[in-house]
Scaffold this active site. Structure first.
Site, mmCIF file in Angstrom:
data_model
loop_
_atom_site.group_PDB
_atom_site.id
_atom_site.type_symbol
_atom_site.label_atom_id
_atom_site.label_comp_id
_atom_site.label_asym_id
_atom_site.label_seq_id
_atom_site.Cartn_x
_atom_site.Cartn_y
_atom_site.Cartn_z
ATOM 1 N N ASN A 69 0.676 -1.340 -0.260
ATOM 2 C CA ASN A 69 0.015 0.150 0.024
ATOM 3 C C ASN A 69 0.782 1.208 0.156
ATOM 4 O O ASN A 69 1.858 1.481 0.597
ATOM 5 C CB ASN A 69 -0.803 0.081 1.219
ATOM 6 N N HIS A 97 5.808 -0.768 -2.805
ATOM 7 C CA HIS A 97 5.319 -0.073 -3.858
ATOM 8 C C HIS A 97 5.432 1.395 -3.709
ATOM 9 O O HIS A 97 4.735 2.321 -4.618
ATOM 10 C CB HIS A 97 3.924 -0.614 -4.076
ATOM 11 N N CYS A 126 10.830 13.922 -8.853
ATOM 12 C CA CYS A 126 11.076 14.753 -10.027
ATOM 13 C C CYS A 126 11.630 13.965 -11.263
ATOM 14 O O CYS A 126 12.508 13.205 -11.291
ATOM 15 C CB CYS A 126 12.143 15.914 -9.893
ATOM 16 N N SER A 162 -4.778 -9.773 -3.336
ATOM 17 C CA SER A 162 -5.306 -10.670 -4.191
ATOM 18 C C SER A 162 -3.985 -11.408 -4.427
ATOM 19 O O SER A 162 -4.420 -12.484 -5.219
ATOM 20 C CB SER A 162 -5.937 -9.690 -5.210
#
Ligand code: OAD
Length: 239
Positions: free
Chosen positions: A102, A119, A127, A189
């Site tokens: 998350n 992630h 930038c 999942s």
């Protein structure tokens, strides 16, 4: 379920080292939509169509509008009992590594520390020009796409489909899982790799795997304890 819950409890109690992997499901009860499922659509786009470098190159404004919408939802949300239960578990455990897919930062806000964000983080902007990472928690952002002080365009500091995971974070996650006694997998999942591969790594390393999910996943049959139910109820019950 009671027998499985009891078995899972016992495994956690006796574990020296625990690794935890969370996915969007743990934040669902905070009101943040998951990626796969009926509530996941935004203006008829699927996340897979927006969370790619190609989509951003084609239409940075559109991709930023989606992220800005999600940042608004997350800012208005609060950690739920599932996030809090993992803080308590870490306090009780001899060793616990929390790995999350998350980007919402709700584990941090609940009080978890040292979270491995494989992630990335939606509150970090990177930038495209000078590569600097800036933290910006303003909601909504005053300008879309946002700009860096160097004039370059900023992008969300998250991992998109087709991109590599942050190497050091990923290495730490693999080490933690392979060395753990129990691997707790919550609200994912388990279809997005390499993150889902951590479950294979755990099984190959002889780690006891506990899954908490409202639905069956491809791993449910092969894990040691598959606990069905919402994580905001099951995780506190596990403790
Ligand atoms: P998904 O949306 O694919 O899956 C959410 C999972 O949570 C499903 O298995 C649901 O059954 C389960 N779930 C929903 N509500 C729940 C609840 N209250 N309690 C327990 N489980 C619940 O989300 P992820 O597996 O996290 O990647 O998705 C993986 C990655 O795909 C994300 O990190 C994101 C996305 O594209 C990137 O952004 C790179």
């Amino acid at each position: 379920m009671d027998e499985r819950l009891e078995g899972a409890r016992k495994a956690l109690r006796h574990a020296h080292s625990i690794a935890v992997l969370t996915g969007a499901g743990i934040s669902a009860e905070s009101g943040i939509p998951t990626f796969r499922g009926p509530d996941s659509l935004w203006q008829n786009y699927r996340p897979e169509e927006l969370a790619t470098p190609q989509a951003f190159a084609r239409n940075p404004q559109l991709v930023w509008e989606w992220y800005d919408w999600r940042r608004g939802l997350i800012a208005a949300a609060a950690p739920n009992p599932g996030h809090h239960a993992l803080v308590t578990l870490a306090e009780r455990a001899q060793e616990l590594t929390l790995i999350t897919q998350n980007v919402d930062g709700l584990h941090d806000r609940a009080g978890s520390s040292g979270v491995l964000k494989v992630h990335g983080d939606i509150w970090d902007l990177r930038c495209m020009n000078c590569r600097r990472v800036v933290r910006d928690t303003r909601v909504p952002l005053p300008e879309l796409p946002p700009r860096c002080a160097c004039g370059g365009m900023l992008r969300p500091g998250v991992v998109w489909f087709g991109e590599s995971l942050p190497q050091d974070v990923w290495a730490a996650a693999e080490t933690a899982v392979s060395r753990s006694d129990v691997f707790l997998v919550v609200g994912t999942s388990a279809v997005v790799y390499p993150a889902a591969g951590l479950i294979d790594l755990a099984r190959d390393s002889g780690v006891v795997v506990i899954e908490v999910n409202i639905a069956d996943t491809t791993y449910s049959r092969s894990v040691d304890f598959a606990l069905h139910g919402p994580s905001a109820a099951v995780l506190p019950a596990l403790l």
